[in-house]
Motif scaffolding. Structure first.
Motif, PDB file in Angstrom:
ATOM      1  N   GLN A  64      39.885  35.048  41.664  1.00 38.17           N
ATOM      2  CA  GLN A  64      39.706  36.498  41.694  1.00 38.17           C
ATOM      3  C   GLN A  64      39.258  36.990  40.321  1.00 38.17           C
ATOM      4  O   GLN A  64      39.518  36.348  39.306  1.00 38.17           O
ATOM      5  N   VAL A  65      38.591  38.138  40.319  1.00 36.46           N
ATOM      6  CA  VAL A  65      38.165  38.798  39.083  1.00 36.46           C
ATOM      7  C   VAL A  65      38.880  40.138  39.003  1.00 36.46           C
ATOM      8  O   VAL A  65      38.807  40.945  39.935  1.00 36.46           O
ATOM      9  N   LEU A  66      39.592  40.369  37.898  1.00 37.12           N
ATOM     10  CA  LEU A  66      40.310  41.616  37.674  1.00 37.12           C
ATOM     11  C   LEU A  66      39.652  42.367  36.532  1.00 37.12           C
ATOM     12  O   LEU A  66      39.542  41.854  35.419  1.00 37.12           O
ATOM     13  N   LEU A  67      39.191  43.581  36.819  1.00 41.03           N
ATOM     14  CA  LEU A  67      38.635  44.471  35.805  1.00 41.03           C
ATOM     15  C   LEU A  67      39.691  45.538  35.531  1.00 41.03           C
ATOM     16  O   LEU A  67      39.936  46.405  36.371  1.00 41.03           O
ATOM     17  N   LEU A  68      40.302  45.463  34.376  1.00 44.59           N
ATOM     18  CA  LEU A  68      41.480  46.270  34.070  1.00 44.59           C
ATOM     19  C   LEU A  68      41.133  47.275  32.972  1.00 44.59           C
ATOM     20  O   LEU A  68      41.089  46.951  31.791  1.00 44.59           O
ATOM     21  N   GLY A  69      40.811  48.493  33.393  1.00 40.05           N
ATOM     22  CA  GLY A  69      40.410  49.512  32.438  1.00 40.05           C
ATOM     23  C   GLY A  69      38.970  49.396  31.997  1.00 40.05           C
ATOM     24  O   GLY A  69      38.534  50.099  31.079  1.00 40.05           O
ATOM     25  N   VAL A  70      38.208  48.514  32.635  1.00 38.80           N
ATOM     26  CA  VAL A  70      36.774  48.373  32.379  1.00 38.80           C
ATOM     27  C   VAL A  70      36.053  48.346  33.723  1.00 38.80           C
ATOM     28  O   VAL A  70      36.663  48.122  34.768  1.00 38.80           O
ATOM     29  N   GLN A  93      48.201  52.573  32.723  1.00 42.60           N
ATOM     30  CA  GLN A  93      47.481  53.837  32.802  1.00 42.60           C
ATOM     31  C   GLN A  93      46.016  53.649  33.178  1.00 42.60           C
ATOM     32  O   GLN A  93      45.248  54.613  33.204  1.00 42.60           O
ATOM     33  N   ALA A  94      45.626  52.415  33.486  1.00 44.47           N
ATOM     34  CA  ALA A  94      44.214  52.096  33.708  1.00 44.47           C
ATOM     35  C   ALA A  94      43.858  52.017  35.179  1.00 44.47           C
ATOM     36  O   ALA A  94      44.677  51.644  36.026  1.00 44.47           O
ATOM     37  N   HIS A  95      42.594  52.332  35.470  1.00 45.89           N
ATOM     38  CA  HIS A  95      42.053  52.062  36.792  1.00 45.89           C
ATOM     39  C   HIS A  95      41.678  50.582  36.848  1.00 45.89           C
ATOM     40  O   HIS A  95      41.050  50.052  35.931  1.00 45.89           O
ATOM     41  N   ALA A  96      42.089  49.911  37.924  1.00 47.54           N
ATOM     42  CA  ALA A  96      41.855  48.473  38.062  1.00 47.54           C
ATOM     43  C   ALA A  96      41.022  48.180  39.290  1.00 47.54           C
ATOM     44  O   ALA A  96      41.147  48.851  40.328  1.00 47.54           O
ATOM     45  N   ARG A  97      40.168  47.178  39.190  1.00 44.98           N
ATOM     46  CA  ARG A  97      39.362  46.674  40.297  1.00 44.98           C
ATOM     47  C   ARG A  97      39.666  45.187  40.467  1.00 44.98           C
ATOM     48  O   ARG A  97      39.710  44.456  39.474  1.00 44.98           O
ATOM     49  N   LEU A  98      39.821  44.732  41.695  1.00 47.35           N
ATOM     50  CA  LEU A  98      40.107  43.323  41.976  1.00 47.35           C
ATOM     51  C   LEU A  98      39.208  42.863  43.101  1.00 47.35           C
ATOM     52  O   LEU A  98      39.134  43.499  44.165  1.00 47.35           O
ATOM     53  N   VAL A  99      38.511  41.731  42.887  1.00 48.32           N
ATOM     54  CA  VAL A  99      37.585  41.214  43.888  1.00 48.32           C
ATOM     55  C   VAL A  99      37.557  39.694  43.798  1.00 48.32           C
ATOM     56  O   VAL A  99      37.762  39.122  42.718  1.00 48.32           O
ATOM     57  N   ARG A 100      37.347  39.031  44.922  1.00 48.28           N
ATOM     58  CA  ARG A 100      37.131  37.579  44.896  1.00 48.28           C
ATOM     59  C   ARG A 100      35.788  37.290  44.240  1.00 48.28           C
ATOM     60  O   ARG A 100      34.781  37.937  44.531  1.00 48.28           O
ATOM     61  N   SER A 101      35.761  36.301  43.366  1.00 47.66           N
ATOM     62  CA  SER A 101      34.515  35.913  42.715  1.00 47.66           C
ATOM     63  C   SER A 101      33.433  35.583  43.747  1.00 47.66           C
ATOM     64  O   SER A 101      32.280  36.002  43.611  1.00 47.66           O
TER      65      SER A 101
END
Length: 263
Positions: free
Chosen positions: A135-141, A209-217
């Motif tokens: 998985q790919v986690l974008l944490l505050g980005v 406090q961040a917006h997070a996005r999670l997706v399978r690579s």
């Protein structure tokens, strides 16, 4: 926020226990968290469990110096979490300029490939996360920080390569390697938000406090390939948009990719 609350947020988001997780993060967006960057790393490791593997970018910006995985600092724009992570006990770091760092059972597999040129070919840490169905986690980005989209570009065979270089040790002597990289401003990587949301492939929520996005690579690469097959220049700003980086990439279309040593 304490570590247990942060871990609960990550679980609700959908981070898979025992899985492989590639994290891009801005701690400034996430904070405050108990114990700072170490607390966030602890929360990530807690959710993954001992069977899981945590991965973060760890490349350097010192392109005129040979890379040493033990001492070469990671690039400042990767953030304090990534800079903290590679120095922790038990973390493995790739032994090359385009390094990633990893902790867990799959760490050696993810970091073992030799110098990848361009940086995010399938035989690279990003490619190995994809191989392992991570998985790919974008944490505050946002997706503009998402290196897995560069992997998708290379699998798709996008026709642009801008000049880049790094320095390696060959027979004990610093040697410059020039190569072409699928580089541009990456702002249009944000298109992936709409693609993934439309297919319900991207989980989103709050971590700290961040917006997070999670997706399978694999989901991310599959969807990006679909769009790149229609327009290989999709991620470049249009001509006349005023983006120098994308204009430079467009100017290389039709030129043969290159790699050469100039020691």
């Amino acid at each position: 926020m304490n570590i247990f609350e942060t871990a609960d947020q990550l679980r609700r988001l959908g981070v898979t226990r025992g899985g492989v997780l590639l994290v891009h993060t801005s701690f400034r967006a996430v904070r405050p968290i108990e114990r700072g960057p170490l607390g966030l790393i602890d929360a990530l490791c807690d959710v993954l469990g001992p069977e899981g593997t945590l991965v973060m970018p760890s490349w350097t910006e010192l392109d005129d110096e040979p890379f040493d995985a033990r001492t070469t600092p990671s690039a400042k724009d990767l953030g304090v979490v990534a800079q903290t992570f590679w120095r922790l006990p038990g973390v493995r770091r790739s032994d090359h300029f385009h390094a990633f760092a990893a902790l867990g059972p799959q760490a050696e597999v993810i970091t073992a490939d030799p110098l990848p040129l361009p940086p995010h070919i399938p035989a690279s840490p990003v490619g190995r996360v994809h191989d392992l169905d991570g998985q790919v986690l974008l944490l505050g980005v946002g997706h503009d920080a998402n290196t897995t989209l560069h992997l998708a570009e290379l699998i798709a065979g996008v026709p642009y390569r801008t000049p880049s270089y790094c320095t390696v040790l060959e027979h004990g002597r610093p040697t410059r390697i020039d190569y072409g990289e699928n580089n541009h401003c990456c702002v249009r990587f944000a298109l992936a938000d709409d693609w993934l949301r439309a297919r319900q492939l991207q989980a989103e929520g709050r971590v700290g406090q961040a917006h997070a996005r999670l997706v399978r690579s694999r989901d991310l690469v599959s969807v990006a390939l679909e769009y790149l097959s229609r327009d290989p220049l999709l991620f470049l700003h249009p001509v006349g948009a005023g983006c120098e980086e994308c204009d430079e990439a467009r100017q290389t279309v039709g030129m043969a990719p290159f790699i050469k040593n100039t020691g």
